[in-house]
Scaffold this active site. Structure first.
Site, PDB file in Angstrom:
ATOM      1  N   CYS A  37      32.768 -17.978 -34.756  1.00 54.97           N
ATOM      2  CA  CYS A  37      32.007 -18.386 -35.934  1.00 54.97           C
ATOM      3  C   CYS A  37      30.507 -18.233 -35.681  1.00 54.97           C
ATOM      4  CB  CYS A  37      32.340 -19.820 -36.333  1.00 54.97           C
ATOM      5  SG  CYS A  37      32.130 -21.018 -35.005  1.00 54.97           S
ATOM      6  N   HIS A  70      31.127 -26.017 -35.093  1.00 51.92           N
ATOM      7  CA  HIS A  70      31.375 -24.864 -35.953  1.00 51.92           C
ATOM      8  C   HIS A  70      30.045 -24.376 -36.506  1.00 51.92           C
ATOM      9  CE1 HIS A  70      33.374 -22.217 -38.681  1.00 51.92           C
ATOM     10  NE2 HIS A  70      32.985 -22.871 -39.756  1.00 51.92           N
TER      11      HIS A  70
END
Length: 1117
Positions: A218, A465
């Protein structure tokens, strides 16, 4: 009396866990068709025809409405629940539902209800954001308001708060919620279109597509999207020379061109595997989350190198390079030293700074060099001086890295700085008459910047994330790029909500002296990209197919056509499958023992087996069978598989079925246990009567032979229960029973014993199940969970259908039952990481979550996978213990063994060492051990023996145990214990060394550490030549090899090479060894060690080579 007013909907957020309308919470839950699970496999054969995606784009300005409900004589009401008048919002009918005395709790219960839910067509649903409030009629600011959102449907037609506020508070006249025995309720409702995550089409909704996550990429996806949306950069990448003979997996320019082309022209999310292969990465790299800042620097350096000698040479410098001047200016004499340096990004302090401007102020802050810290000026001796940094020029694209992570020396750990830190939409670096600029700066250039993108890190220091908010055209519309999903977002979401800091929750039980509850926001901006206004037109240029090489366009279009062809072939492959042969292959049921039935939808929306397939139909392919059997022309073929099992559970030939035979399914109800279970299935004659099969049903239920039983037909369950009594004296045909119908039966109850049971018969029990509303749904929402052994995380072990509302205990009990384990507390569960497709690093704590739905949640996604392990001791007992993985380095052997040490959490490091001594081989019985903290080939800490082990982290830092050498035990007054590390230098590019696996970095210009670090005692006045002899002896390096090694004193990443005559101790400051990793003696030589190899040996892992290292971000090709 009802009054209505329509002000706009307040935008509030309440993080409180919702507890919706829940009248009953106990009892089993038979669903229509549960009986089939024991003998049915339904095969859905989906055709290649595309399904029509439902409407899923959110309405940006949803219709809203505020409804005000005034209830008089409130305390004298004796009704259990009360509905408001109906009101309309978004074309739908709504009403408020209230339980004045609480819904089985000592709190007021308050819900929003779909007013006409019982008359709506089957399958209806609608989505609403709403708030419910009890108005404080004395002090309006103490009004209790709670808001939430929900997708209403036939099973969840109301939603709200069971424990809205305590009844004692509500009924206390002095509190202001009940004045003149009148209560005022407000509902504010906004209706939105349903958002379906799985059917969401990013391209259709936003015009952009996302990037697929390979596991933990990510961080890379957010950076690539940011770079792609700088058109000048994209155009330059397209113009990098490539040929039709290049392979993307071996060419970074071609792989990046291919990726950008697909982002520009594809309709679906784009894979990044070709790009990472071109980096020289393996699967390990793709599952190792790195840092956006680090990857940005390494990638730009690599592209800069690849662009040399091409038409786009210098693009990276032109876009991102700026210059600043470091200066030292004497105060009392005329002397000034300056040094010009370039930068591609700027690291700005977050801690202690309220915004970007404060960080720039701190960046150019003047430092005074005076007293003991005077400056040694050439020809002037020690002088008072000013030291600082000023900017010569800023780049067209300004990249600001926010220092959200740092090492806290007081707390001795890595920490994330979640402080509030503001950044403007427009950044003026000429402010205050150019206070950031050096005298040499070109004042004609206007340094006014506009914000292009915000890269966000969501999570903590040990994981998280990344995603990005980007304005691709610098318009007012922001977009969120979150791996595969792209959504439209407003400016507030992209800016203010990424400032970090704390957020205050609305008070759930406000009083005059209550302290508001605040929580830290762990999602915040981590990198900012600004584009200079004067360069905007040039940077945001047009990029079209003319910029893309012809061979690349042809190659990619051909790839797309082949991909579509393969996809179509794969999708249609099943159409040529013979069902029986495929089932025999998949399930191991021989062809002769299979009988398939068409699975038909009836007019009352129930599904039942309709008729067996004819012999000629069973021989047809799926495609042919679908055509002849599917009158509705749907994309699927649904079949019911009937398998007859013998006493030994081996398959038998299906019983003969004539036209007069009817297939019926039977359920048995026990009113005492309030349980309805599948009992079996029988073929009966249509003209026969139920009395003829009563002995068989009694036998199936294991009742006494003379037991009287009652029969009911379960007709349907949704949207209303239909369950009718069956007259045992008339034929099945007269009762309109046909193939696939369900009959429920139970013992006949007398009028006397009916009163003993809450739900004495089948109809009343089914009504109970239909109307009970755990967490507001009228039937518990179920899901199929796939369980995997933690030892085999890629393989499904078994599946269970569970309620999402099951508690932790409910889930582990069912897993233990399935595994045949007596003690459910020995089951430990671990959630699934949807991004890495791996188990999460930390297991679920014992009763650490409320419901199964919490176990399956991962950020904005929901998994259907859980991992289990069977422990040797109960989990509550284990959680009282701390397990540490300790790498023991033998004193005389080239061997490292990793041991698991399990001790009570209040144990100390001394306890760890004592436990370890019983497991390892020591060089001598009286050897003393110490425990070290090692990360990226540096020693950060020697653990004191008295330190508690509870807070020691062995997940990201390596714990190393070793014997203390005799020479270290008897240090003289002038002896020093120093760090010694192996390092190598790469002359072609700068290197990045991580001090933390996720984020905290020190930018080392030339040095990369590897191998095992160690301590060394140096004597006062000892020359390097003598120290080298001791090092060579300690490491047992051959003379020929050691002659190639260089020795350097390294401070803050800068090596100073030493000569044999240099006195080593003069280079090292007199300081405690703790925290001294930034100054060390460096051994420069090539790293010839292979990657770490492990061999398992009972309770420990032996590493065959010590000189191993974990990898920073590096692009090899």
């Amino acid at each position: 009396m009802t009054m209505m007013t329509p002000p706009p909907l307040d935008q509030q957020e309440d993080e409180e866990m919702l507890v919706p309308h829940q009248e009953f919470t106990e009892g089993p839950q038979p669903m229509e068709g549960d009986c089939y699970w024991f003998l049915v496999e339904v095969f859905d054969f989906i055709s290649a025809e595309p399904a029509t995606a439902p409407e899923n784009q959110q309405v940006e300005d949803p219709p809203t409405f505020k409804y005000r409900w005034t209830i008089e004589n409130f305390s004298r009401m004796n009704t259990k629940k009360l509905y408001s008048d109906m009101f309309f919002v978004g074309g739908y009918k709504w009403r408020v539902l209230i339980f004045p005395k609480g819904n089985n709790v000592d709190h007021l219960s308050l819900y929003l209800d779909v007013a006409d839910s019982t008359t709506l067509p089957y399958g209806w649903s609608r989505y609403a954001q709403f708030s419910l409030a009890v108005v404080n009629q004395i002090h309006g600011k103490y009004t209790i308001r709670k808001d939430t959102q929900h997708q209403f449907n036939g099973r969840e037609s109301d939603w709200g708060f069971t424990s809205f506020m305590s009844l004692s508070e509500l009924y206390d006249p002095s509190r202001g919620y009940l004045v003149n025995d009148t209560c005022v309720i407000e509902a504010e409702v906004g209706v939105r279109k349903v958002v379906d995550y799985w059917s969401y089409d990013s391209k259709k909704e936003t015009g952009y597509v996302g990037l697929k996550n390979q596991g933990a990429t990510c961080y890379m996806n957010s950076l690539l999207q940011t770079l792609y949306h700088i058109p000048y950069f994209r155009k330059a990448v397209y113009h990098m020379p490539t040929t039709e003979n290049d392979m993307p997996s071996g060419s970074i320019p071609l792989a990046l061109q291919s990726l950008f082309y697909k982002l520009q022209y594809s309709d679906n999310s784009v894979a990044t595997k070709e790009l990472t292969k071109s980096f020289g990465w393996d699967t390990y790299d793709s599952f190792m989350q790195h840092d956006v800042q680090e990857l940005n620097r390494v990638l730009c350096e690599k592209l800069e190198d690849k662009m040399k000698g091409t038409v786009v040479e210098g693009t990276i410098q032109h876009l991102f390079e700026g210059h600043h001047m470091n200066y030292i200016e004497c105060i009392n004499v005329d002397y000034k030293s300056t040094r010009k340096e370039s930068f591609y990004d700027l690291q700005l302090d977050v801690k202690g700074c309220r915004d970007v401007y404060a960080s720039f102020d701190k960046y150019v802050e003047v430092e005074r060099l005076e007293g003991d810290n005077k400056y040694q000026a050439e020809n002037h001796g020690l002088q008072d001086a000013k030291k600082g940094v000023l900017f010569i020029d800023f780049p067209p694209v300004l990249q600001l890295q926010l220092k959200r992570f740092e090492y806290d020396f007081m707390r001795d750990t890595m920490v994330k700085i979640n402080d509030r830190y503001e950044f403007p939409l427009q950044l003026d670096l000429d402010r205050d008459n150019g206070r950031y600029l050096s005298p040499d700066a070109d004042r004609r250039v206007r340094n006014l910047y506009t914000l292009h993108s915000v890269l966000v890190h969501s999570g903590g220091v040990h994981g998280g994330h990344y995603y990005a908010f980007i304005r691709p055209t610098l318009s007012d519309q922001w977009f969120k790029f979150d791996d595969e999903r792209v959504t439209k977002e407003d400016a507030k979401r992209a800016l203010e909500e990424q400032y970090g800091g704390e957020e205050e929750l609305p008070q759930t039980n406000p009083g005059f002296n209550n302290t508001p509850f605040k929580f830290t926001k762990y999602s915040n901006a981590y990198m900012l990209v600004y584009i200079r206004e004067s360069d905007k037109e040039k940077i945001m240029c047009n990029v079209d197919e003319k910029d893309i090489a012809e061979h690349l366009r042809v190659r990619l279009k051909k790839e797309q056509e082949e991909k579509e062809h393969k996809k179509k072939e794969k999708a249609e492959a099943h159409l040529y499958t013979i069902i029986k042969e495929e089932v025999a292959k998949e399930l191991g049921i021989p062809v002769q023992f299979q009988r398939f039935w068409l699975w038909a939808k009836r007019q009352n929306h129930t599904y039942r087996p309709n008729r067996p397939l004819l012999p000629q139909e069973e021989a047809q392919s799926v495609g042919q069978l679908r055509e002849v059997s599917n009158k509705a022309h749907n994309a699927e073929l649904k079949l019911f598989l009937e398998v007859e099992l013998g006493p030994d559970l081996s398959p038998l030939s299906p019983p003969l079925k004539t036209k007069e035979d009817i297939l019926l399914f039977f359920k048995l109800y026990d009113p005492e246990k309030e349980a309805l279970r599948f009992a079996g299935r029988l073929f009966v004659k249509a003209l026969g009567k139920p009395t003829e099969i009563l002995p068989k049903l009694i036998e199936m239920a294991e009742f006494p032979a003379n037991e009287e039983i009652e029969l009911y037909e379960e007709i349907k369950f949704e949207p209303n229960v239909m369950c009718e009594h069956i007259d045992k004296r008339i034929s099945f045909k007269s009762s309109q029973l046909e193939d696939g119908d369900i009959i429920c039966y139970q013992k006949t109850l007398t009028s006397a014993n009916r009163d003993q049971f809450r739900y004495p018969d089948v109809p009343s029990f089914l009504e109970y199940v239909r109307n009970r509303q755990p967490v507001s749904s009228k039937v518990t929402s179920k899901t199929v969970v796939h369980f995997r052994s933690l030892e085999k995380p890629k393989e499904d072990d078994f599946s269970l259908e569970l309620s999402k509302l099951f508690t932790y205990d409910d889930v582990v009990e069912r897993v233990a039952c399935h595994l045949g384990l007596d003690d459910p507390t020995k089951i430990r569960l671990t959630s699934h990481n949807c991004y890495s497709q791996q188990p999460k690093p930390q297991p679920i704590k014992y009763r650490g979550v409320d419901h199964l739905s919490d176990m399956l949640a991962h950020y904005n996604q929901t998994s259907d996978i859980l991992y289990y392990e069977i422990l040797d001791i109960p989990l509550p007992e284990l959680q009282g213990l701390k397990t540490l993985k300790v790498a023991f380095h033998h004193a005389t052997k080239e061997e490292v063994a990793i041991h698991s040490i399990r001790l009570p959490k209040n144990s100390t490091v001394a306890d760890v060492i004592n436990d370890l001594k019983n497991k390892v081989e020591l060089s001598r019985p009286d050897a003393e051990l110490r425990l070290l903290e090692v990360f990226y080939h540096k020693i950060y800490k020697i653990f004191p023996l008295g330190e508690k082990i509870e807070n020691i982290n062995d997940q990201y830092w390596t714990l190393r145990a070793e014997e203390i050498p005799e020479e270290e035990k008897n240090l003289g007054p002038h002896d020093r214990l120093i760090h010694v590390y192996h390092f190598t230098r790469d002359p072609n590019q700068n290197q990045m060394a991580k001090l933390h696996i996720i984020t905290f970095l020190v930018y080392l210009q030339q040095v990369q550490n590897f191998g095992e670090p160690f301590f060394l005692v140096i004597k006062e006045g000892e020359a390097l030549a003598d120290v080298k002899l001791r090092i060579q002896k300690k490491l047992q390096v051959p003379d020929e090899e050691f002659a190639k090694w260089k020795i350097a004193f390294i401070s803050l990443g800068r090596p100073e090479y030493l000569q044999d005559s240099d006195v080593v101790s003069n280079r090292f400051q007199r300081r405690d060894i703790y925290g001294a990793w930034e100054q060390y003696l460096g051994l420069e030589h090539s790293d010839t060690a292979p990657k770490r190899a492990y061999t398992t040996n009972q309770d420990c892992i032996h590493m065959q080579n010590r000189h191993t290292f974990e990898k920073p971000v590096k692009i090899y090709n």
